[in-house]
Design a protein around this motif. Sequence first.
Motif, PDB file in Angstrom:
ATOM      1  N   LEU A 234       0.824  -1.207   0.000  1.00  0.00           N
ATOM      2  CA  LEU A 234       0.000   0.000   0.000  1.00  0.00           C
ATOM      3  C   LEU A 234       0.861   1.262   0.000  1.00  0.00           C
ATOM      4  CD1 LEU A 234      -3.051   0.121   0.008  1.00  0.00           C
ATOM      5  CD2 LEU A 234      -3.001   0.569   2.439  1.00  0.00           C
ATOM      6  N   GLY A 269      -3.360   3.129  -4.013  1.00  0.00           N
ATOM      7  CA  GLY A 269      -3.824   2.185  -2.991  1.00  0.00           C
ATOM      8  C   GLY A 269      -4.930   2.757  -2.137  1.00  0.00           C
ATOM      9  N   SER A 270      -4.707   3.981  -1.610  1.00  0.00           N
ATOM     10  CA  SER A 270      -5.677   4.496  -0.642  1.00  0.00           C
ATOM     11  C   SER A 270      -6.985   4.892  -1.324  1.00  0.00           C
ATOM     12  CB  SER A 270      -5.090   5.672   0.136  1.00  0.00           C
ATOM     13  OG  SER A 270      -4.529   6.589  -0.768  1.00  0.00           O
ATOM     14  N   ALA A 445      -0.356  -2.295  -5.142  1.00  0.00           N
ATOM     15  CA  ALA A 445      -1.135  -1.533  -4.156  1.00  0.00           C
ATOM     16  C   ALA A 445      -2.605  -1.944  -4.194  1.00  0.00           C
ATOM     17  CB  ALA A 445      -0.999  -0.043  -4.421  1.00  0.00           C
ATOM     18  N   SER A 449      -4.926  -3.395  -1.237  1.00  0.00           N
ATOM     19  CA  SER A 449      -6.193  -2.831  -0.748  1.00  0.00           C
ATOM     20  C   SER A 449      -7.317  -3.859  -0.834  1.00  0.00           C
ATOM     21  CB  SER A 449      -6.549  -1.544  -1.495  1.00  0.00           C
ATOM     22  OG  SER A 449      -6.572  -1.771  -2.878  1.00  0.00           O
TER      23      SER A 449
END
Length: 662
Positions: A234, A269-270, A445, A449
Motif C-alpha cells: 500500500l 492504494g488508498s 497496491a 487494498s
Amino acid sequence: MPRTVSDGGEDFDGDVSSQPGSRRHTDSNSTHHHHGYKVGFPPVKGLFAEFADGVKETFFADDPLREYKDQPRSKKLWLSLVHLFPVLDWGRSYTFGKFKGDLVAGLTIASLCIPQDIGYAKLANLQPHVGLDSSFVPPLIYALMGSSRDIAIGPVAVVSLLLGTLLQEEIDPVKNPLEYSRLAFTATFFAGITQAMLGFFRLGFIIEFLSHAAIVGFMAGAAITIALQQLKGLLGIAKFTKKSDIISVMESVWGNVHHGWNWQTILIGSSFLAFLLTTKYIAKKNKKLFWVSAIAPLISVVISTFCVYITRADKQGVAIVKNIKQGINPPSFHLIYWSGPYLAKGFRIGVVSGMVALTEAIAIGRTFAGMKDYQIDGNKEMVALGTMNVVGSMTSCYVATGSFSRSAVNYMAGCKTAVSNVVMAIVVMLTLLLITPLFKYTPNAILASIIINAVVNLVDYETAYLIWKVDKMDFVALLGAFFGVVFASVEYGLLIAVAISLGKILLQVTRPRTALLGNLPRTTIYRNVEQYPEAAKVPGIMIVRVDSAVYFTNSNYVKERILRWLRDEEDQQQEQKLYKTEFLIVELSAVTDIDTSGIHALEELLKALEKRKIQLILANPGPAVIQKLRSAKFTELIGDDKIFLSVVDAVKKFAPKSALNV
C-alpha cells in the motif's frame, strides 16, 4: 399436597397421586410413604459389548451405517458411492432453475476470487499463477465430494499468511523460488493427507478443541496481521520486514517514511481502498446490493491497471505484478519432496496449515448449513477437503479451503448447489488460458487494498463483546489467541488458543461444582441453596450434590470439598446451637461416571465421616456409578440400606420426625 416438578431428571418425586386426573387417587398421606422402589442395577454387559458401545459412541456418534441396514448388496454399493461422492445424490434432482442461481453465483464469486487469489498468492510468497491454479482444480474436486452447498473453495487469507510465515522460516522465497514452491506443494500434500485421515478415521472431534471464542480471537488477530503486512504494497516500501508481528512491521513502516514511501503507490492504494470500503458499506446497508461489493475488486483492478498502463507509472517506482504465467495448472507431482530434510519440514507445516484450513472450512460449512437448514457431515467434509488438497498439491496448487468472504457472497448471490464452484473454476480456467497477460500492469497496491478489504470482516467485535458478557473465561481464550497472533506470530497464536481451550477443559474437570441442597418450603423438592435462598436445610442432615463425573483428576477435590462443607456447617451449628449433623446425603444424579480413584475417595470420605459419627448416604446413583460401586464392593461397605432412589426417600427415612411436618 406436595407439588412435583421434574427438572432435568433431578429428584422427580415419582409421585403420580398428587397430579389431578391421575388414575389412583389416595389420601394425601401416600406421598410420604414412598413407592418402595430400590436403586436398580443395570444388566451386566460382557466385556466385548461394553467396549463396542464405547467405540460406537466415540467414533460413530452420528450412526453413519443406519441407511445400510437390511439393504440388498447392489443398493449398499450405490449408497457407499453416494457417501463418497454426494454429487450422485443431488446431481439427479438438478434442474435448469437451480443452474440459473448457480451460474450467477459462480460468476460473482469468480470476479471476486481472481483479484483475491493473486493477492493471497503474494501473501504466501508464491507466484501469482499458483493462486489462480488453486481456484481451478480444488473447487472441481470439492464439487464432486463435498456436502456443503454454499461454501466457496479457494485460497484464503489466514492460511496463506500461515503458510507464508512458516515456509519462509525454512527457505528464502526471493533467493530460491523453486525450492520454496516445492516445499509449499509438499506442505499442501501433507495438509491434504492430514485432513483426509482425520475424516477417514473419524477423528473430526479433534478440531473441536479449538473453542469458538479462541477461533474468533485467532481470526481477528490474523486479520490485523494480514492488514499490516499489506502496508508494504500500500505504501510502496521496497525493504520490508520478514516477520509478521506488529512491532517489527511498525518499525519497517516508520523506518522507511522519508525515502521508502512512494506517493503514487499510496495515492492508487488508498483511493481504491476507500472505494472498496464504500461499496462494502453500501452492500451492508442494503442487502440487495451485495453484488456491488462483490464485483468492486475486479472493477478496481481493471481501472487501476488501465491507469498505470497509460501513465507508465511503473517507471516512477509503482510496483506492478509483472508477468503471470499463462496456461492451466502444470503437474507438480515430481516437485513434491518425497525424501530428504524438507520432507519432515513439509509434513510439520502441512499438518498445522491443514488443521487451520479444516477448522475454517467446517466452521463456514456449518454456519451456512444452519442458515439453509440442511446437515453437513464433518467427517465427510474432511475427506473431501483432504482429497482436494492432495490432488491440488500434484497440480501446482497450495492449500485451499472454504473462504468466508466468498462463501457469503456465494450464499447471497443465490447459489443452490456446489455447481457455483464449478462455474467459478471454469471462469478461472479461461482467465488462466486467455487473459493473464492483461494483469501485467496491475499495481501491487491494488492487491494490498483488496486483501485489506477482504480481511476487515474477520474482526468480529460484536461476537467478541457477546463472549465477554456471557463467559469471562472464554474471553480470556479469545484475547490470548488475539494477542498471540498480533504480537508473536500466527503459530504462537494458535498454540495459545489451543492451550487456553484445553486449560479451560482441565479446569472444569479438576474443579467440578458442588452444591448444598435445601428443601423448598411446602414441597418435596431439593435444590441448590445459593440459587433458592428460601430453601430450608433439614436439621441434622446435610445434603451435597456433586455436579460432574468423579475421576482421578478431581476425586480428591470432591472429597475435600464435601468435608469443607461439613466443617462450615459444624461451625454454624456451634454458634447457633442447632442439631448436630448425623447424616450426609450425597446426591449423585449429575455424576455420570466414576473410576477407581473416585471410589477410593468415597471410601476415605466414609472413614472420615465414621470418625465424626456421621452416616454416609448416597442418593440416585446412575447406572455406571452403581455398577462400579457394586463391583468394588463399596455397596457392601456402606450397606444397601444407605443407597436411595432420591433425596426425598433418604430424608424421609432418616430425618427427625419434627422436620417432616412441612
